[in-house]
Write a protein that holds these residues in place. Structure first.
Motif, PDB file in Angstrom:
ATOM      1  N   GLY A  84       3.571  -7.847  -0.748  1.00  0.00           N
ATOM      2  CA  GLY A  84       3.884  -8.203  -2.145  1.00  0.00           C
ATOM      3  C   GLY A  84       3.228  -9.190  -2.689  1.00  0.00           C
ATOM      4  N   GLU A  85       2.422 -10.040  -2.239  1.00  0.00           N
ATOM      5  CA  GLU A  85       1.805 -11.233  -2.832  1.00  0.00           C
ATOM      6  C   GLU A  85       0.501 -10.842  -3.145  1.00  0.00           C
ATOM      7  OE1 GLU A  85       2.003 -15.200  -1.463  1.00  0.00           O
ATOM      8  OE2 GLU A  85       3.831 -14.585  -0.161  1.00  0.00           O
ATOM      9  N   ASN A  86      -0.091 -11.334  -4.368  1.00  0.00           N
ATOM     10  CA  ASN A  86      -1.381 -11.300  -4.816  1.00  0.00           C
ATOM     11  C   ASN A  86      -2.210 -12.345  -3.899  1.00  0.00           C
ATOM     12  OD1 ASN A  86      -4.165 -11.330  -5.943  1.00  0.00           O
ATOM     13  ND2 ASN A  86      -3.136 -10.561  -7.933  1.00  0.00           N
ATOM     14  N   ILE A  87      -3.101 -11.899  -3.040  1.00  0.00           N
ATOM     15  CA  ILE A  87      -3.923 -13.205  -2.338  1.00  0.00           C
ATOM     16  C   ILE A  87      -5.209 -13.229  -2.797  1.00  0.00           C
ATOM     17  CG2 ILE A  87      -2.369 -13.221  -0.467  1.00  0.00           C
ATOM     18  CD1 ILE A  87      -4.284 -11.397   1.212  1.00  0.00           C
ATOM     19  N   GLY A  88      -5.399 -12.572  -3.964  1.00  0.00           N
ATOM     20  CA  GLY A  88      -6.885 -12.915  -4.646  1.00  0.00           C
ATOM     21  C   GLY A  88      -7.739 -11.734  -4.756  1.00  0.00           C
ATOM     22  N   VAL A  89      -8.769 -11.954  -5.653  1.00  0.00           N
ATOM     23  CA  VAL A  89      -9.990 -11.092  -5.781  1.00  0.00           C
ATOM     24  C   VAL A  89     -11.129 -11.570  -4.996  1.00  0.00           C
ATOM     25  CG1 VAL A  89     -11.483  -9.821  -7.609  1.00  0.00           C
ATOM     26  CG2 VAL A  89      -9.015 -10.313  -7.970  1.00  0.00           C
ATOM     27  N   ILE A  90     -11.835 -10.759  -4.302  1.00  0.00           N
ATOM     28  CA  ILE A  90     -13.126 -11.158  -3.647  1.00  0.00           C
ATOM     29  C   ILE A  90     -14.193 -10.516  -4.396  1.00  0.00           C
ATOM     30  CG2 ILE A  90     -14.210 -11.664  -1.552  1.00  0.00           C
ATOM     31  CD1 ILE A  90     -12.088 -11.115   0.012  1.00  0.00           C
ATOM     32  N   GLU A  91     -15.317 -11.328  -4.903  1.00  0.00           N
ATOM     33  CA  GLU A  91     -16.204 -10.793  -5.385  1.00  0.00           C
ATOM     34  C   GLU A  91     -17.584 -10.903  -4.616  1.00  0.00           C
ATOM     35  OE1 GLU A  91     -15.761 -12.901  -9.018  1.00  0.00           O
ATOM     36  OE2 GLU A  91     -14.698 -11.286 -10.040  1.00  0.00           O
ATOM     37  N   MET A 228       5.730   5.715  -0.311  1.00  0.00           N
ATOM     38  CA  MET A 228       4.595   6.134  -1.202  1.00  0.00           C
ATOM     39  C   MET A 228       5.121   6.212  -2.732  1.00  0.00           C
ATOM     40  SD  MET A 228       1.504   7.200  -1.575  1.00  0.00           S
ATOM     41  CE  MET A 228       0.588   8.402  -2.562  1.00  0.00           C
ATOM     42  N   SER A 229       6.367   6.833  -2.786  1.00  0.00           N
ATOM     43  CA  SER A 229       6.821   6.786  -4.259  1.00  0.00           C
ATOM     44  C   SER A 229       7.151   5.586  -4.828  1.00  0.00           C
ATOM     45  CB  SER A 229       8.199   7.527  -4.063  1.00  0.00           C
ATOM     46  OG  SER A 229       8.147   8.580  -3.461  1.00  0.00           O
ATOM     47  N   ASP A 230       7.462   4.528  -4.027  1.00  0.00           N
ATOM     48  CA  ASP A 230       7.561   3.211  -4.621  1.00  0.00           C
ATOM     49  C   ASP A 230       6.223   2.610  -4.965  1.00  0.00           C
ATOM     50  OD1 ASP A 230      10.123   3.276  -4.044  1.00  0.00           O
ATOM     51  OD2 ASP A 230      10.114   2.013  -2.366  1.00  0.00           O
ATOM     52  N   TYR A 231       5.108   2.830  -4.289  1.00  0.00           N
ATOM     53  CA  TYR A 231       3.787   2.311  -4.579  1.00  0.00           C
ATOM     54  C   TYR A 231       3.198   2.919  -5.691  1.00  0.00           C
ATOM     55  CZ  TYR A 231      -0.727   0.568  -3.268  1.00  0.00           C
ATOM     56  OH  TYR A 231      -1.957  -0.195  -3.227  1.00  0.00           O
TER      57      TYR A 231
END
Ligand SMILES: Cc1cc2nc3c(=O)[nH]c(=O)nc-3n(C[C@H](O)[C@H](O)[C@H](O)COP(=O)(O)OP(=O)(O)OC[C@H]3O[C@@H](n4cnc5c(N)ncnc54)[C@H](O)[C@@H]3O)c2cc1C
Length: 388
Positions: A84-91, A228-231
């Motif tokens: 549930g936590e955004n842990i970042g974008v890797i480029e 899956m429905s929640d996602y």
């Protein structure tokens, strides 16, 4: 059975997905006569995210002698979420190709036929004698080979014939997917660790659609459909698209990848990365290794030695899967969770190493060392109360 009337081949490959087409290509190119059997007629679809890593691209080039077509889209960035936590974008990661299995598998199948394998696709009614390396079709034709390769997926009839069951209900995974409308070129390639229990969610932007899915260990997720429905709702996709589901191996690799002159490759041998659920790369590689073992066994006039020769070749895959199971423990085991999120968020090298692992530039043992060095911290966080 009168073997004199049987059609003789060096190798029978059952299943023409990535594992079977790779096996048939390598065996045929080595000069063996190959029967490639599939119950489906190609092009055929296969439920799958179609995420095709740099590792898969390397194996594809090595086995089929060319790159993926230039118009297959790819991404060089990924957005990670965990519990549930955004842990970042890797480029700037090695490219992850966004393939459609209908097209990808057809390409591989065509490579196998072009290499000289004989096409027995669309044969639905067949009886497999795995110990005799013999197949009988409903119309009476009989094929006989020195070596048989079962590449017929997670519900493998060849594995059932050998060992009585095709998968282990305690460890097998299951995935649901939908093809949602495309979200534009900037839509992120997104992975959500922990979306299911001991599993994850994904959103893969494709040319004409977005593949959204959730997968996890089936025995731990009795309500995977609800997850899956929640996602789907969380990602803002239309709720009324019908889910499709399919099993996938999601635990240990098979200890016995066949018996004597009958080998199992790909999902039939449970060769899927238990952290990422990635199976196409190991399917192609294990298929190629099975074919190499068949070539050597036949050259030595000892087809029954094929499984021993195959097991030796498989070591890098089985070892990687064993190490990935340890990494999976660190990601998904409740008490380690916070330590993992913190390490993944704070350590640029760990994140990039992980992506280089998917890119085929590193192996699990490279990141194992770094994780082991962090283990005391994970344990401290897991078992000691925070200092007041
Ligand atoms: C929901 C989901 C998402 C996934 N996402 C990804 C992803 O993004 N990236 C990734 O790398 N992996 C992914 N995987 C895993 C990947 O799909 C498999 O690991 C891969 O397809 C294995 O290839 P294979 O050739 O072993 O088997 P398959 O691709 O399953 O091919 C088996 C072939 O055997 C044929 N067959 C089956 N039974 C018989 C029979 N009795 N007789 C004749 N033919 C038969 C079938 O028609 C089929 O063509 C995902 C899996 C699932 C379920």
């Amino acid at each position: 059975m009168d073997t004199a009337s049987a059609i003789a081949f060096d190798v029978i490959v059952i299943g023409a997905g990535p594992a079977g087409s790779a096996a048939a290509t390598v065996a045929a190119r080595s000069g063996l006569s190959v029967a490639l059997i599939d119950k489906a007629i190609f092009p055929r679809d296969k439920l799958c995210g179609g995420g095709f890593t740099g590792r898969a691209a390397n194996y594809y080039r090595e086995i089929f002698g060319q790159d993926l077509p230039a118009d297959v889209p790819f991404r060089s960035d990924v957005e990670f979420h965990a519990f549930g936590e955004n842990i970042g974008v890797i480029e700037d990661i090695p490219p992850v190709y966004m393939t459609m299995r209908l097209e990808l598998d057809n390409l591989m199948f065509e490579h196998a036929i072009a290499a000289g394998a004989e096409d027995f696709s669309g044969v639905r009614d067949l009886t497999i004698d795995a110990d005799a390396q013999r197949v009988t079709f409903g119309d009476g034709r009989v094929l006989q080979a020195a070596v048989m390769i079962g590449a017929d997926g997670i519900k493998s009839a060849v594995a059932r014939a050998l060992f009585g069951r095709s998968f282990d209900a305690d460890t097998v995974g299951f995935g649901f997917e939908i093809e949602a409308p495309a979200r534009g070129e900037d839509a992120p390639l997104r992975i959500d660790f922990g979306q299911a229990i001991w599993g994850y969610g994904w959103s893969f932007p494709k040319r004409n659609s977005t593949t959204i899915g959730v997968g996890g260990v089936l025995s731990k997720n009795p309500n995977l459909r609800g997850i899956m429905s929640d996602y789907v709702e969380q990602l803002g996709a239309p709720p009324n698209v019908r889910f499709k589901g399919h099993h996938l191996p999601f635990g240990k690799a098979r200890k016995q990848p066949g018996r004597a002159a009958t080998l199992l490759a790909g999902d039939a041998a449970w060769f899927v990365d238990p952290v990422t659920g990635e199976g196409i790369a190991y399917a192609m590689k294990s298929g190629a290794m099975a074919a190499e073992a068949a070539v050597e066994a036949i050259q030595r006039h000892e087809p029954h030695m094929a499984v021993m020769l195959y097991r030796n070749r498989l070591r890098p895959i089985t070892w990687a899967i064993a190490q990935a199971n340890f990494v999976r423990l660190i990601i998904y085991w409740g008490p380690f969770r916070k330590g993992f999120i913190r390490a993944f968020r704070q350590s640029g090298t760990l994140r990039h190493d992980y992506m280089r692992l998917l890119g085929g530039e590193l192996e699990y043992h490279h990141i194992m060392g770094k994780l082991l060095r962090r283990l005391p911290n994970f344990l401290r966080r897991a078992f000691l109360k925070p200092r007041a």
